[in-house]
Structure formats: C-alpha cells, structure tokens
Design an enzyme around this catalytic site. Structure first.
Site: not given
Length: 312
Positions: A269, A68, A127
C-alpha cells in the site's frame, strides 16, 4: 533498479525454497538476543561482518523492517548513480547492478571481504541496532541516514509482510501478531528498543534522521535534503526525476520487473495511517504506553510526531 531487483529476487527465491522445507520454529535464529531469518543470514555472517572496513564516503541507510528502506534505498542508489555519471563522466561504480546485495546483514560470510574490494561510493542498507554494526562505521565516520516510521504503521506493514513471505513465521490473526510485536519476538528485535538505541546517536553530525511520513508529505524536499546531507549536488530537474521514479506508484508499477513475484509482497500500500484498519482500542492504548515508556520526550520520539500520526 531493474538489475538491483534481480539480485534481491535471486537471493529471496533461494531463501524461499529453503524456508519451505522448514517448520515454523526453525525459520529464525538468535544472535545477541535478537532473532533473524536463517535463510537470509547466519551466526557466521555476523562474525564475518566485523571485518568490513567502512569508509567515510560510504552511504549507510539504517531503518527497522517495514520503515521504507526499499523506497529510500531506491532514492539513494538513484542519487549516487546520477551524481557519479555526471562528475566522473563515465558509468557509475554504483550502477543498476551492484555486485553485492545491499542489505549488510544478509548474504554469505564471504560478502565482507568482497565488499572491501569494491570501489567507492558504496550504498549499504541495514536493519541492525547501532551496537550490532561493524565498529568501523562509527570509527571512520561513515554518514548514516536513519529512517523512521510511526510504530503503528510499522506493525501493520510487518504483519502483512510476515504473512506474505514464507521466510518469516506467519500469524493466524492480527491479535497474535500484535502480541509478538509487543513482546520482543520479531525478527530484528523490538522496534521501541530500536528507536531508543538509535536515539543515542540522533545528535551525531554524521547521522541524519528522516521519517517515512515527512518524505511522503513532500518527496522532492526530502530528496533534496538527503542529497545535501551526502554532498550530492544535482539540478532541480534531476532531483525532481529521482523523486518521481521513487514514488510508490512508480515502484509498484515496475515491481514485477524489478522484484518478480516478491514485488507484490514488498509494495502493498505504501500508505500512512493504515493501522486504523487493524488496531483495537486496547491495542492502541498498549502501544501508546510502550512508545511513551521507551522514547517519549526524546529527539526521535518528537521527530515521529506520534500525536499526529498515531492517535485514534
């Protein structure tokens, strides 16, 4: 975030063109035993990264891929823009068009010299594992927002992402991907090791941990807590507007404008528990065991509420 999206889109589009000329086994390179996309980074980038001079007022967002980070990055950028425009009564230095791509390890080797010249406050995403970040981030006590997501949804989202983006190796089946995910063959490394390594920093005063799931459950409270951690004082109305603009529905609706064709891949989604559509009973058991072995009983393991979000 429209212009921020253009910077991302331009970089990704160039990388896609390069990736389309490569074989599957040429798409990743290894640095310190971890794989990264060759079209987005390089060994030279990692060597140059250490020259970044972190500042105490930098805003660092750390999260494993598909946890996210684009969503929370929108929140952070929005908070800083509003706050600086209010407090300085001028256009914010962190505008909708940042001069550098915000993901720390992606770009060219000259990026860090340019970043050192940028005005504060800088918003930086990554990340990376903590030991692979520039040492100045910890030395100069930059604040880090650590974003977590339940590992089953991370794997599910990563699977769809790799198959939608030619920069990364694709997989013929979910079963093939699951094996790669569980055997440390993913770009940016193993998620369980990521959790384990970051757990060592979970009690640091300059680190705040938030989960994808809690932010989904109560976006306004999450935005308030993030703003408070970084010392960003906004009105209730302003915080509410940040939460609304960063909703999945809003970001997906604007994704073509902000991220071009990349938007359909990035904003798929935005759901919790989508993993139930893919995981077999055996795969559930294997991931449950891996989670327990790596982070069971730890602060981050507890924060993820595994029993609630990952049990079939």
């Amino acid at each position: 975030m429209e212009k921020f999206g253009k910077i991302m889109t331009d970089l990704v589009e160039k990388a896609v063109v390069a990736a389309n000329t490569m074989d599957r086994d040429e798409l990743l390179f290894s640095h310190k035993g971890i794989l990264y996309p060759v079209t987005l980074s390089s060994p030279e980038v990692f060597r140059a990264m250490e020259s970044l001079e972190a500042r105490s007022d930098d805003i660092i967002l750390a999260g494993y891929p598909k946890s996210g980070t684009n969503w929370v990055g929108q929140i952070l950028s929005d908070l800083v823009v509003i706050f600086e425009k209010k407090t300085q009564n001028k256009e914010s230095s962190v505008s909708d068009e940042p001069p550098e791509f915000p993901y720390l390890e992606m770009g060219d080797a000259g990026k860090y010299e340019r970043m050192n010249k940028l005005p504060s406050r800088r918003v930086i995403f990554t990340h990376l594992l903590p030991e692979n970040l520039p040492r100045s981030i910890f030395k100069n006590k930059a604040k880090i927002l650590l974003l977590l997501r339940n590992p089953k949804d991370v794997a599910t989202s990563f699977y769809h992402f790799t198959n939608g983006l030619s920069l990364l190796p694709s997989y013929e089946t979910w079963d093939d991907f699951f094996i790669a995910f569980m055997t440390k063959k993913m770009p940016w490394g193993c998620y369980f090791e990521y959790l384990s390594k970051w757990n060592k920093y979970a009690d640091d005063e300059n680190v705040m941990t938030i989960t994808y799931e809690e932010l989904k459950e109560n976006p306004v409270l999450g935005v308030k807590n993030i703003a408070a951690f970084f010392g960003i004082s906004l009105t209730e109305k302003e915080l509410q507007s940040v939460a609304e603009r960063s909703s999945f529905q809003s970001m997906k609706k604007n994704s073509q404008k902000t991220h071009g064709s990349f938007g359909n891949i990035l904003f798929r989604k935005g759901a919790v528990s989508d993993w139930k559509n893919l995981f077999s009973e055996d795969q559930n058991e294997k991931m449950d065991k891996a989670f327990e072995e790596h982070v069971g009983g730890t602060k981050l393991g507890t924060k993820l509420k595994y029993e609630e979000y990952c049990k079939a």
